[in-house]
Design an enzyme around this catalytic site. Structure first.
Site, short mmCIF file in Angstrom:
data_model
loop_
_atom_site.label_atom_id
_atom_site.label_comp_id
_atom_site.label_asym_id
_atom_site.label_seq_id
_atom_site.Cartn_x
_atom_site.Cartn_y
_atom_site.Cartn_z
N GLN A 30 0.82 -1.20 0.00
CA GLN A 30 0.00 0.00 0.00
C GLN A 30 0.85 1.25 0.00
O GLN A 30 1.92 1.31 0.60
CB GLN A 30 -0.92 -0.01 1.23
CG GLN A 30 -1.98 1.06 1.24
CD GLN A 30 -2.93 0.87 2.41
OE1 GLN A 30 -2.94 -0.16 3.05
NE2 GLN A 30 -3.71 1.89 2.70
N CYS B 136 -6.55 0.08 1.53
CA CYS B 136 -6.08 -1.27 1.91
C CYS B 136 -7.08 -2.33 1.45
O CYS B 136 -6.71 -3.47 1.20
CB CYS B 136 -5.84 -1.36 3.41
SG CYS B 136 -7.32 -1.14 4.41
N HIS C 77 -8.37 -2.15 8.84
CA HIS C 77 -7.39 -2.58 7.85
C HIS C 77 -7.79 -3.95 7.32
O HIS C 77 -8.32 -4.77 8.08
CB HIS C 77 -6.03 -2.66 8.56
CG HIS C 77 -4.86 -2.71 7.64
ND1 HIS C 77 -4.56 -1.72 6.73
CD2 HIS C 77 -3.87 -3.63 7.53
CE1 HIS C 77 -3.45 -2.04 6.09
NE2 HIS C 77 -3.02 -3.19 6.56
N ASN D 66 -0.55 -8.69 5.36
CA ASN D 66 -0.79 -7.27 5.54
C ASN D 66 -0.44 -6.56 4.24
O ASN D 66 0.69 -6.66 3.76
CB ASN D 66 0.11 -6.75 6.68
CG ASN D 66 -0.16 -5.29 7.02
OD1 ASN D 66 -0.71 -4.55 6.21
ND2 ASN D 66 0.25 -4.90 8.20
N TRP E 182 0.33 -3.68 3.62
CA TRP E 182 1.44 -2.73 3.73
C TRP E 182 2.78 -3.38 3.40
O TRP E 182 3.77 -2.69 3.19
CB TRP E 182 1.51 -2.17 5.16
CG TRP E 182 0.41 -1.22 5.48
CD1 TRP E 182 -0.43 -0.60 4.60
CD2 TRP E 182 0.04 -0.75 6.78
NE1 TRP E 182 -1.32 0.20 5.27
CE2 TRP E 182 -1.06 0.14 6.61
CE3 TRP E 182 0.50 -1.00 8.06
CZ2 TRP E 182 -1.69 0.77 7.68
CZ3 TRP E 182 -0.11 -0.36 9.12
CH2 TRP E 182 -1.19 0.51 8.95
#
Length: 639
Positions: free
Chosen positions: A77, A83, A254, A287, A289
């Site tokens: 991200q 997200c 998230h 995740n 990210w």
């Protein structure tokens, strides 16, 4: 299957034509429909700072669409709060068949250092939008700051599929900013054409109910086998909670992609060691990210991994890199996560080894004043909404229903939901009286793009679904889909009542409507050695006939089945209800009643005697009594 529908060209841009034009001119493509400037970023100039649009060749020396194929680790991200889209992209990378639809001819779109003249700076992606696939063409200009991609990027600096995919999706909705905030289910559906179901794990009480956890784990394993895309989240309950990291390393507000659901063997457990080891239900998440992982049991490098053999660790692809991907026990998953989103890629192909669904699909609109009645709380107007009919042809079948409203991401969603009713076996016209119908289920009303329900088992019969907004007179367009295991005869009910056709000039128009519910019978004549029978009813009137299901091994059957008749000659042609015994070779008559009354009645319950059906037996009473509830009115729009 949903993959092979025809494809619509977004903004009427033809990829092949545009590429050919650029090649003939010796230029790189610049997309005037989504230009590399502020207009494509946001409606607020300068919101993302001093952005410089660059082509991949200006960012690195050897750009690639893919580096060693697509994987969930290719999507990290950036500065957008998307997200939900990133997690969906991460899921997508794991499913080649779906992936090949979203990025068609990926090999042909790849950079080729040996054929630089074949590169025209143009790419195409496909997304499912409201029942059809849409191809979006983009140029390769990407937003950067200090030569770094601002939004989605890969862990490999020279890999660009995820950044280009995000750009194509942003173009579909107008700007990059339009992707800031959304629901995971939206992106999963737009990648697949599937239907998404969001499970509330708190309401399911999974943390305290082991048997429910076992059932969900088995279900999620099946969904993995069926190529469903899945993700999980912990919704934020306040602005301060948004993207706040908890003590155990999980982030609120998230979305995490689910990349594996497996039973993992424990080392050295069980009576026979290697051959009888205990299994631990586990789940792998990522995740978006690309960093920030679970810190509990079985986190990267934790001592619990010593309980798993090195060979089993290799089988599940275990790594201890800071890549955002981690394992946890399914028990911990149910304890700490709140929502699980499952997107099913619905298989409607008859040539398939996997479960096949029969699809009913309609595009519709809530439009005031006659087709926007609001939710069931508005009893006076609820039945003014659109109505859709479908059949369940086998007892125990289930249905999947999805209501998706159409609109842009910068427009607030209406609050939507739907109600399923079990109706008369021969219902062909719109419902006008809710009291005469059996409510099966209503969804919770949500101000989201779509709402989904999987429900069953259902009894064999006819059903009507009524989609609505929560408040009356709210106008919106929608896509409505119903899936069942067998052919469902899906259609919208548009006519209010029968209309005399122009070609039937000699026939009489209906003057009365009769709604009859065959409730039960009691004390029927025994038909076999065991003293029971297999009775069913035939309800007939003016040449129309409805047959109920058979009740097995009883002389006191319960049917609770309704039929509807629009009658032209009620005085001359009575309503006749017959009871028959279902036999292997020849069914046997058990009794009938001719209901001759033409009085106006409303939901009147009547216990009827049974008689013979031959001329000399019409007054001869047969064993048993039949209970019906009958409504008959001269107003054809009363039922």
């Amino acid at each position: 299957m949903v993959f092979f529908n025809s494809v619509k060209k977004y903004k009427n841009q033809d990829y092949a034509k545009l590429k050919k034009e650029c090649k003939s001119k010796g230029t790189l493509f610049i997309d005037t429909e989504f230009p590399p400037d502020e207009r494509s970023l946001s409606k607020q100039p300068g919101k993302f700072g001093n952005i410089v649009w660059k082509r991949p060749k200006q960012i690195c020396s050897d750009p690639k669409l893919f580096v060693e194929g697509a994987s969930s680790g290719d999507v990290s991200q950036g500065k957008l709060g998307n997200c939900w889209f990133v997690a969906a992209s991460s899921c997508l990378a794991s499913f080649k068949e779906i992936w090949n639809k979203v990025i068609p001819d990926a090999k042909g779109q790849e950079w080729d250092a040996n054929k630089p003249d074949n590169y025209q700076g143009i790419f195409r992606f496909q997304f499912w939008r409201y029942g059809e696939w849409t191809e979006v063409v983009i140029d390769d200009f990407l937003p950067t700051v200090n030569d770094q991609l601002v939004f989605i990027h890969s862990q490999s600096r020279n890999e660009f599929w995820s950044a280009l995919l995000e750009k194509a999706y942003a173009k579909l909705f107008g700007t990059y900013e339009a992707l800031d905030g959304g629901e995971l289910s939206e992106a999963l559906e737009d990648f697949t054409g599937g239907v998404s179901d969001t499970l509330d794990m708190i309401k399911m009480e999974l943390a305290s109910k082991p048997e429910e956890r076992v059932a969900l784990f088995a279900r999620m394993q099946k969904e993995v086998d069926r190529k469903s895309l899945m993700a999980a989240s912990i919704p934020a309950t306040s602005a301060e909670d948004m993207e706040a990291t908890t003590d155990i390393g999980l982030v609120k507000g998230h979305a995490y992609g689910i990349t594996a659901v497996k039973n993992v063997h424990l080392e050295g457990s069980g009576l026979f060691g290697l051959f009888n080891r205990d299994k631990l239900p586990m789940i792998r998440l990522r995740n978006p990210w690309g960093q920030g992982e679970w810190k509990g049991a079985f986190s990267d490098g934790s001592p619990e991994w010593n309980k798993i053999s090195s060979s089993d660790r290799n089988k599940i692809g275990l790594t201890f890199e800071e890549d955002g991907e981690f394992w946890m026990t399914f028990e911990d998953y149910c304890k700490y996560f709140v929502q699980t989103c499952i997107c099913r890629v619905v298989n409607t192909s008859y040539v398939s080894l996997s479960k096949t669904w029969h699809e009913g699909l309609a595009h519709g609109m809530w439009k005031a004043p006659n087709r926007a009645g609001g939710c069931p709380n508005n009893r006076e107007t609820f039945l003014q909404n659109p109505q859709y009919m479908f059949d369940i042809t086998e007892d125990g079948d289930e249905c999947m229903v999805q209501l998706m409203q159409k609109g842009s991401r910068d427009k607030e969603n209406a609050t939507i939901g739907f109600t399923i009713l079990k109706v008369e076996l021969n219902r062909e016209y719109r419902i006008h009286d809710l009291n005469l119908q059996e409510k099966v289920v209503s969804t919770v009303y949500r101000n989201s793009r779509s709402t989904f329900l999987r429900h069953g088992p259902l009894k064999k019969g006819r059903y009507v679904v009524i989609p609505s907004t929560f408040d009356p007179n709210v106008e919106a367009s929608y896509l409505f889909r119903v899936y069942t295991s067998t052919f469902n005869n899906f259609k919208e009910l548009t006519q209010e009542k029968p209309v005399k056709s122009w070609y039937n000039c000699c026939g009489k128009a209906p003057v009365m409507v009769t709604h009859v519910k065959v409730v039960r019978a009691a004390g029927l004549e025994k038909q076999d050695r065991s003293g029971t029978a297999d009775p069913y009813c035939i309800i007939q009137c003016e040449g129309k006939k409805v047959t109920t299901s058979t009740c097995k091994s009883t002389i006191n059957p319960e049917w609770d089945i309704s039929a509807l008749f629009y009658r032209s000659s009620p005085l001359k042609k009575p309503l006749v209800i017959q009871i028959w015994n279902n036999n292997l070779l020849r069914d046997e008559f058990m009794g009938q009643h001719e209901f001759k009354s033409v009085d106006e009645l409303r939901e009147q319950t009547v216990v009827l005697s049974l008689f013979g059906n031959k001329k000399n037996e019409t007054t001869v009473e047969k064993p048993g009594k039949l209970t019906i509830t009958i409504t008959q009115l001269k107003d054809l729009m009363a039922v």
